[in-house]
Design an enzyme around this catalytic site. Structure first.
Site, PDB file in Angstrom:
ATOM      1  N   ASN A   1      39.565  65.390 -30.358  1.00 11.20           N
ATOM      2  CA  ASN A   1      38.170  65.114 -30.703  1.00 11.20           C
ATOM      3  C   ASN A   1      37.587  63.917 -29.971  1.00 11.20           C
ATOM      4  O   ASN A   1      36.460  63.516 -30.236  1.00 11.20           O
ATOM      5  CB  ASN A   1      38.030  64.967 -32.220  1.00 11.20           C
ATOM      6  CG  ASN A   1      38.228  66.316 -32.893  1.00 11.20           C
ATOM      7  OD1 ASN A   1      38.201  67.355 -32.228  1.00 11.20           O
ATOM      8  ND2 ASN A   1      38.440  66.295 -34.184  1.00 11.20           N
TER       9      ASN A   1
ATOM     10  N   ASP B   1      35.597  76.239 -35.286  1.00 11.12           N
ATOM     11  CA  ASP B   1      36.202  76.569 -36.587  1.00 11.12           C
ATOM     12  C   ASP B   1      35.158  77.000 -37.614  1.00 11.12           C
ATOM     13  O   ASP B   1      34.131  76.357 -37.790  1.00 11.12           O
ATOM     14  CB  ASP B   1      36.975  75.353 -37.121  1.00 11.12           C
ATOM     15  CG  ASP B   1      38.299  75.172 -36.383  1.00 11.12           C
ATOM     16  OD1 ASP B   1      38.888  74.093 -36.513  1.00 11.12           O
ATOM     17  OD2 ASP B   1      38.707  76.106 -35.672  1.00 11.12           O
TER      18      ASP B   1
ATOM     19  N   VAL C   1      32.699  67.281 -47.011  1.00 13.87           N
ATOM     20  CA  VAL C   1      32.088  67.414 -45.679  1.00 13.87           C
ATOM     21  C   VAL C   1      31.772  68.873 -45.325  1.00 13.87           C
ATOM     22  O   VAL C   1      30.682  69.180 -44.857  1.00 13.87           O
ATOM     23  CB  VAL C   1      32.993  66.775 -44.600  1.00 13.87           C
ATOM     24  CG1 VAL C   1      32.353  66.899 -43.206  1.00 13.87           C
ATOM     25  CG2 VAL C   1      33.260  65.307 -44.929  1.00 13.87           C
TER      26      VAL C   1
HETATM   27  C1  EPZ Z   1      33.728  66.783 -35.632  1.00 14.90           C
HETATM   28  O1  EPZ Z   1      32.920  67.939 -35.823  1.00 14.90           O
HETATM   29  C2  EPZ Z   1      35.152  67.305 -35.381  1.00 14.90           C
HETATM   30  N1  EPZ Z   1      35.143  68.199 -34.250  1.00 14.90           N
HETATM   31  C3  EPZ Z   1      35.650  68.073 -36.604  1.00 14.90           C
HETATM   32  O2  EPZ Z   1      37.039  68.375 -36.385  1.00 14.90           O
HETATM   33  C4  EPZ Z   1      35.588  67.200 -37.838  1.00 14.90           C
HETATM   34  O3  EPZ Z   1      35.899  67.977 -38.962  1.00 14.90           O
HETATM   35  C5  EPZ Z   1      34.157  66.638 -38.006  1.00 14.90           C
HETATM   36  O4  EPZ Z   1      33.741  65.949 -36.812  1.00 14.90           O
HETATM   37  C6  EPZ Z   1      34.067  65.663 -39.160  1.00 14.90           C
HETATM   38  O5  EPZ Z   1      34.965  64.627 -39.018  1.00 14.90           O
HETATM   39  C7  EPZ Z   1      35.083  67.683 -33.004  1.00 14.90           C
HETATM   40  O6  EPZ Z   1      35.021  66.484 -32.780  1.00 14.90           O
HETATM   41  C8  EPZ Z   1      35.132  68.680 -31.883  1.00 14.90           C
HETATM   42  P1  EPZ Z   1      29.864  66.475 -37.931  1.00 14.90           P
HETATM   43  P2  EPZ Z   1      31.317  67.837 -35.835  1.00 14.90           P
HETATM   44  O7  EPZ Z   1      28.678  66.616 -37.042  1.00 14.90           O
HETATM   45  O8  EPZ Z   1      30.881  66.816 -34.846  1.00 14.90           O
HETATM   46  C9  EPZ Z   1      26.745  68.419 -41.053  1.00 14.90           C
HETATM   47  C10 EPZ Z   1      38.961  69.721 -36.082  1.00 14.90           C
HETATM   48  O9  EPZ Z   1      39.692  70.287 -36.908  1.00 14.90           O
HETATM   49  N2  EPZ Z   1      25.747  68.340 -39.956  1.00 14.90           N
HETATM   50  O10 EPZ Z   1      30.330  65.119 -38.272  1.00 14.90           O
HETATM   51  O11 EPZ Z   1      30.793  69.196 -35.714  1.00 14.90           O
HETATM   52  C11 EPZ Z   1      27.850  69.463 -40.764  1.00 14.90           C
HETATM   53  O12 EPZ Z   1      27.444  70.748 -41.119  1.00 14.90           O
HETATM   54  C12 EPZ Z   1      37.426  69.752 -36.222  1.00 14.90           C
HETATM   55  O13 EPZ Z   1      39.397  69.068 -35.118  1.00 14.90           O
HETATM   56  C13 EPZ Z   1      24.445  68.725 -40.210  1.00 14.90           C
HETATM   57  O14 EPZ Z   1      24.111  69.139 -41.320  1.00 14.90           O
HETATM   58  O15 EPZ Z   1      31.093  67.292 -37.335  1.00 14.90           O
HETATM   59  C14 EPZ Z   1      28.994  68.948 -41.606  1.00 14.90           C
HETATM   60  O16 EPZ Z   1      28.869  69.400 -42.918  1.00 14.90           O
HETATM   61  C15 EPZ Z   1      36.978  70.677 -37.308  1.00 14.90           C
HETATM   62  N3  EPZ Z   1      23.556  68.674 -39.199  1.00 14.90           N
HETATM   63  C16 EPZ Z   1      28.814  67.444 -41.517  1.00 14.90           C
HETATM   64  O17 EPZ Z   1      27.466  67.188 -41.124  1.00 14.90           O
HETATM   65  C17 EPZ Z   1      23.873  68.210 -37.943  1.00 14.90           C
HETATM   66  O18 EPZ Z   1      23.020  68.171 -37.049  1.00 14.90           O
HETATM   67  C18 EPZ Z   1      29.765  66.749 -40.533  1.00 14.90           C
HETATM   68  O19 EPZ Z   1      29.576  67.315 -39.268  1.00 14.90           O
HETATM   69  C19 EPZ Z   1      25.203  67.819 -37.706  1.00 14.90           C
HETATM   70  C20 EPZ Z   1      26.133  67.884 -38.724  1.00 14.90           C
END
Ligand code: EPZ
EC number: 2.5.1.7
Length: 425
Positions: A24, A117, A328
């Site tokens: 990540n 995922d 989350v």
């Molecule tokens: C990163 O995903 C990681 N992936 C994820 O790891 C990890 O679970 C996640 O961060 C949280 O720690 C990568 O770095 C490639 P977020 P990301 O934006 O960036 C909501 C693994 O197993 N949200 O922090 O996609 C979203 O729906 C993966 O390695 C909005 O609503 O996560 C979620 O509920 C799985 N609107 C929450 O925020 C937005 O515009 C966190 O998402 C953006 C996000």
């Protein structure tokens, strides 16, 4: 027919395992290379499926990418395309992180909506709102995020939630904007600090990385650099949980234990003896059956949602009843259905799960639904009587380098069955 792992139960893991660069982080560092013409070199890269997928995304906008063992060299040409549309996009959530660099560098981008995922709805509203604040237009058209700007200017941006991806995309657009950008309620994950460190080496002016307030002074140009990826704390924690679940004794190197303080504290509460080696690694020794502990997933420095499947797996063999709360991703408890196949006494109610520990799980065929769920099922299989078949292991190969090899070196017995994987098991 896809591959599966035959996981023999009854293992007690002992020995040492090295952790390499973080998935990540490396994927976003690769995207950041778009910001500077020339060759950027990234070292300590993990040998996982997602790295060549990200390389394909960068090739689709005109980069030349070489992957040589744990080194990735990205050569960004003077003429970059603003349209990222490789087939790899649909397999990889991190592919959306080319959006910020393309808007930052070219003031326009057309980026196919990402895959990745299936752990819950993953909108991009905060990414888009942040780019709009910097002066760009942004809309979803024909399955793509389309963004355009005459010029980018600094802005005060509040995130509704400390989204990792939104923080990274806004940061990578703001480094080349005119003026000062402040991102408040920013994500604080160590991977964010790693990206900010590389951008700093490229000439960007960033302060507050790792805190909830990131300040960026825009600069006119960035230069390519060479950067070493930080160790993968999620992989490191996976080995820690594996040691606790199998009543083992495992030393993990290559990851900073400061990035896992809460995780290691939880394992101490479960009865593990934990020793840390400053900045270098840690040791987890579990003399007795683990005691039940409660877990609540939150953004960093809270307990990572990516470790939730391991919290459930540990709780399924612990002495007592655990409550696990997922804050989350709303659909990340799908994993529990597979754990119940293995004899776990677990049930969910909304974003809470209650798990009553059993003496021993019982082997069965189970299916991985994502990277962490897949790894969690393998660890559970190590604690089951008989041979557990874990199917759809390509998910695991996306995030864990040499997974089977490392487990077998620690005393497990796992066979990869079917067509050979990326590293042949
Ligand atoms: C990163 O995903 C990681 N992936 C994820 O790891 C990890 O679970 C996640 O961060 C949280 O720690 C990568 O770095 C490639 P977020 P990301 O934006 O960036 C909501 C693994 O197993 N949200 O922090 O996609 C979203 O729906 C993966 O390695 C909005 O609503 O996560 C979620 O509920 C799985 N609107 C929450 O925020 C937005 O515009 C966190 O998402 C953006 C996000």
């Amino acid at each position: 027919m896809s591959e599966h792992f035959d996981v023999h139960g009854g293992a007690r893991l002992t020995g040492e395992v090295e952790v390499v660069g973080a998935k990540n982080s490396v994927l976003k560092l690769m995207a950041a290379a778009l910001l500077a013409e020339g060759t950027t070199t990234i070292t300590n890269c993990p040998r996982i499926l997602d790295v060549p997928l990200m390389a394909d995304v960068l090739r689709s906008v005109g980069c030349h990418v070489e992957i040589d063992d744990d080194v990735v060299r990205i050569t960004t040409p003077a003429e970059l395309s603003h349209e990222a549309s490789s087939g790899a996009m649909s397999k990889l959530r991190a592919s959306v992180c080319v959006l910020g660099p393309l808007v930052g560098k070219l003031k326009k981008a057309v980026v196919a909506l990402p895959g990745g995922d299936a752990i819950g709805s993953r909108p991009l509203d905060m990414h888009q709102n942040g780019l709009r604040k910097l002066g760009a237009t942004s809309a979803i058209e024909h399955g793509c995020v389309v963004a355009q700007a005459e010029g980018l200017h600094g802005a005060q941006i509040w995130l509704d939630f400390p989204s990792v991806g939104a923080t990274e995309n806004i940061l990578m657009a703001a480094v080349l904007a005119e003026g000062t950008t402040v991102i408040d309620n920013a994500a604080r994950e160590p991977e964010i600090a790693d990206i900010a460190a590389m951008l700093g080496e490229m000439g960007a002016k960033i302060s507050g990385a790792g805190t909830s307030t990131l300040t960026v002074e825009g600069v006119a140009e960035l230069k390519p650099t060479e950067h070493r990826v930080i160790g993968d704390r999620i992989v490191g924690a996976t080995w820690a949980f594996a040691a606790a679940m199998t009543r083992g004794d495992v030393t993990v190197t290559g990851v900073d234990p400061h990035h896992l303080e809460l995780v290691l504290e939880k394992l101490r509460l479960a009865g593990a003896e934990v020793t840390t080696y400053d900045g270098k690694g840690f040791r987890v020794r579990q003399p007795e059956r683990p005691q039940s502990v409660d877990f609540v997933t939150l953004p960093y420095p809270g307990f990572a949602t990516d470790l939730q499947p391991f919290a459930v797996a540990l709780s399924s063999v612990s002495d007592g009843t655990s409550m696990i709360t997922e804050n989350v991703y709303e659909a990340r408890f799908r994993f529990i259905e597979e754990m119940v196949r293995l004899g776990a006494d677990a049930r969910t109610d909304g974003h809470h799960a209650v798990v009553r520990g059993v003496e021993q799980l019982s082997s069965a065929p189970v299916w991985a639904s994502d990277i962490r769920a897949g790894a969690g099922l393998v660890l559970a299989g190590l604690c089951a009587d008989g041979i557990t078949e874990v199917w759809d292991v390509f998910h695991i190969d996306r995030g864990y380098p040499h997974f089977v090899e490392n487990l077998n070196r620690l005393g497990a017995r796992i066979d990869r069955v079917g067509t050979s994987g990326p590293e042949g098991g």
